[in-house]
Scaffold this active site. Structure first.
Site, short mmCIF file in Angstrom:
data_model
loop_
_atom_site.label_atom_id
_atom_site.label_comp_id
_atom_site.label_asym_id
_atom_site.label_seq_id
_atom_site.Cartn_x
_atom_site.Cartn_y
_atom_site.Cartn_z
CD GLN A 31 -3.30 0.71 0.41
OE1 GLN A 31 -3.55 -0.36 0.75
NE2 GLN A 31 -3.69 1.73 -0.04
CG PHE A 32 2.09 3.20 -3.95
CD1 PHE A 32 1.87 4.72 -3.95
CD2 PHE A 32 1.22 2.70 -4.35
CE1 PHE A 32 1.03 5.11 -4.95
CE2 PHE A 32 0.33 2.95 -5.41
CZ PHE A 32 0.35 4.35 -5.47
CB THR A 33 -1.91 5.35 -1.09
OG1 THR A 33 -2.44 4.05 -0.46
CG2 THR A 33 -2.14 5.15 -2.52
#
Length: 150
Positions: free
Chosen positions: A78-80
């Site tokens: 989950q890079f966000t």
């Protein structure tokens, strides 16, 4: 490295209409990686994930860990989690590690967690458009950042 842990009574990950991961009682872990993360960050977050006492004991008190209940886990990249929102309304993800750095660290996190809990860890697919479904039990949601040990 940052994780969002959600205690779930069920969770799944679907990619292109194919369910690639599914669990019942356990944790859904969203994992974000920074460029300078390393094995120390992984070890810290794996220990926290495996030993965090967020499951109810016989008295209904959150006193049991994932290891204690032999719970299941799904880890989703989950890079966000590293969205920068200070300026403007469009998030920037410049702080998130690029795939050449993030993928090996993500995979190492999963492998290290499997060893720690002595159980298979299910995953999404790094970089894929995933549909994550869950029933958050409690709800219990905890955020842990390896750079901000509290």
């Amino acid at each position: 490295m940052k994780i969002v842990i959600q205690r779930v009574s069920e969770a799944s990950v679907t990619i292109d209409h194919d369910k690639v991961a599914e669990i019942k009682n356990g944790l859904l872990v969203l994992l974000g990686v920074l460029e300078d993360d390393n094995q120390e960050d992984i070890n810290y977050l794996v220990r926290k994930t495996a030993n965090l006492r967020v499951f109810n004991d016989e008295n209904g008190v959150m006193n049991k860990s994932l290891i204690d209940i032999t719970g299941e886990v799904i880890v989703v990249s989950q890079f966000t989690l590293y969205a920068a929102t200070k300026k403007g309304n469009r998030p920037s993800y410049i702080k998130a590690a690029k795939p050449d750095i993030a993928i090996p660290l993500y995979e190492c996190f999963v492998q290290t967690l499997e060893k720690e809990i002595d159980n298979k860890v299910q995953t999404g697919q790094f970089g894929a458009d995933m549909k994550v479904a869950l029933v958050n039990d409690g709800p219990v949601t905890i955020i842990i950042d390896s750079k901000a040990k509290e």
